[in-house]
Design a protein around this motif. Sequence first.
Motif, PDB file in Angstrom:
ATOM      1  N   SER A  70     -14.101   8.579   1.599  1.00  0.00           N
ATOM      2  CA  SER A  70     -14.749   8.671   2.845  1.00  0.00           C
ATOM      3  C   SER A  70     -14.035   9.353   3.500  1.00  0.00           C
ATOM      4  CB  SER A  70     -15.180   6.856   3.241  1.00  0.00           C
ATOM      5  OG  SER A  70     -14.243   6.632   3.514  1.00  0.00           O
ATOM      6  N   GLN A  71     -12.378   9.618   3.530  1.00  0.00           N
ATOM      7  CA  GLN A  71     -11.704   9.343   5.088  1.00  0.00           C
ATOM      8  C   GLN A  71     -13.139  11.961   4.970  1.00  0.00           C
ATOM      9  OE1 GLN A  71      -9.070   9.115   7.096  1.00  0.00           O
ATOM     10  NE2 GLN A  71     -10.003   7.389   6.793  1.00  0.00           N
ATOM     11  N   PHE A 100      -8.872   6.365  10.960  1.00  0.00           N
ATOM     12  CA  PHE A 100      -7.779   5.866  11.046  1.00  0.00           C
ATOM     13  C   PHE A 100      -7.523   5.362   9.294  1.00  0.00           C
ATOM     14  CE2 PHE A 100      -9.624   5.996  14.985  1.00  0.00           C
ATOM     15  CZ  PHE A 100      -8.327   6.041  16.425  1.00  0.00           C
ATOM     16  N   GLU A 101      -5.948   5.500   8.981  1.00  0.00           N
ATOM     17  CA  GLU A 101      -5.991   4.877   8.557  1.00  0.00           C
ATOM     18  C   GLU A 101      -4.676   3.573   8.356  1.00  0.00           C
ATOM     19  OE1 GLU A 101      -3.701   8.119   6.025  1.00  0.00           O
ATOM     20  OE2 GLU A 101      -5.654   9.304   6.316  1.00  0.00           O
ATOM     21  N   ARG A 102      -4.490   3.037   8.019  1.00  0.00           N
ATOM     22  CA  ARG A 102      -4.071   1.748   7.952  1.00  0.00           C
ATOM     23  C   ARG A 102      -2.459   2.082   7.530  1.00  0.00           C
ATOM     24  NH1 ARG A 102      -4.779  -3.743   9.327  1.00  0.00           N
ATOM     25  NH2 ARG A 102      -6.471  -4.122   9.103  1.00  0.00           N
ATOM     26  N   PHE A 104      -3.376   0.624  12.422  1.00  0.00           N
ATOM     27  CA  PHE A 104      -3.890   1.256  12.174  1.00  0.00           C
ATOM     28  C   PHE A 104      -3.363   2.760  12.806  1.00  0.00           C
ATOM     29  CE2 PHE A 104      -7.185  -1.989  11.261  1.00  0.00           C
ATOM     30  CZ  PHE A 104      -8.160  -1.128   9.879  1.00  0.00           C
ATOM     31  N   GLU A 105      -3.287   3.549  12.044  1.00  0.00           N
ATOM     32  CA  GLU A 105      -2.666   5.322  12.469  1.00  0.00           C
ATOM     33  C   GLU A 105      -3.938   6.215  12.385  1.00  0.00           C
ATOM     34  OE1 GLU A 105       0.842   5.915  10.229  1.00  0.00           O
ATOM     35  OE2 GLU A 105       1.497   4.227  10.325  1.00  0.00           O
ATOM     36  N   PRO A 106      -3.682   6.796  14.011  1.00  0.00           N
ATOM     37  CA  PRO A 106      -5.053   8.210  13.928  1.00  0.00           C
ATOM     38  C   PRO A 106      -4.385   9.254  13.233  1.00  0.00           C
ATOM     39  CG  PRO A 106      -3.275   8.107  15.765  1.00  0.00           C
ATOM     40  CD  PRO A 106      -2.786   6.404  15.116  1.00  0.00           C
ATOM     41  N   ARG A 107      -4.998   9.899  12.001  1.00  0.00           N
ATOM     42  CA  ARG A 107      -5.070  11.303  11.707  1.00  0.00           C
ATOM     43  C   ARG A 107      -5.833  11.916  12.526  1.00  0.00           C
ATOM     44  NH1 ARG A 107      -1.380   8.317  10.654  1.00  0.00           N
ATOM     45  NH2 ARG A 107      -0.041   7.697   8.178  1.00  0.00           N
TER      46      ARG A 107
END
Length: 313
Positions: A248-249, A279-281, A286-289
């Motif tokens: 999905s990303q 966002f990825e955990r 959650f960390e932004p990319r």
Amino acid sequence: MLQEVERWLARRSWSAADRPVDRLVAAKQGAQVSVVLPALNEETTVGRIVSVIRRELMAGPAPLVDELVVIDSGSTDRTGEVAAAAGARVVHRDDILPRLPAVPGKGEVLWRSLLVTSGDIVCFVDADLKDFSADFVSGVVGPLLTEPDVRFVKAMYDRPLGDDPGQGGRVTELVARPLLNLHWPLLAGFVQPLGGEYAVRRSLLERLPFPVGYGVELGLLVDALHTVGLDALGQVDVGVRRHRHQDSQALGRMAAAIYRTAQLRLSRGHLVRPALTQFERGEGGFEPRTHAVDTEERPPMREIREYAARRAA
């Protein structure tokens, strides 16, 4: 649906079975057909695709396909080796037009392929297809050999997602189809507007700009409509398309690039911020990319001096 589109569906939608290969070979009359596979780390599928095309469409004294080229866009696996062993001519993206540094993206590879192919008809096929059939090529090439007024033909097919029939093509249903219905309703009849299997007359391809990334299919389709009109476009049912699905990303990044391509064609303006944050955990939550959205496009190939010189030779 517009009545014009309903009439188009009746006139310009076919099945691959409508045109057997022997009929197409007889209809070539000197026309040359090139097949291009853009490939990035597709060693598990590219060999079989090449083998099927070689065996079913290039064998014998009167082949349907005259040229088969795999454009390797920087694979780190054995894609190039496998494709060459199966019988394709393999060209690395960076060896084409070296004065112009390549940028990542499928559209970049398709654009550069025009410089290393010679066919009057160019057929693009994704290199990640499973259960590949020669119909993916003969089906879309067929109308270009039998219908003089047709310039651009896309494949249509079912796209299963795992065991769920028809559930693939999520970006098509969530992004591309709404955009086309709202802004280019004449294209609402295309079943697979983002599909990677299509054939186009070179005389049209060399007139079109190419978005360098995921927006290339939508961009070419919209620009072809404006350049040659709806009746010069068609689609052919080739059955079922199975391929490697993205997470999905990756689909989010694809959707952003497609929206950008549409936005550019609607206004020829600029996005204020051509970037997408996802966002990825991670360990801390959650960390932004943040990823850049493809904003670059290549000009029509006929404007490239090396191409013009090659065509004049």
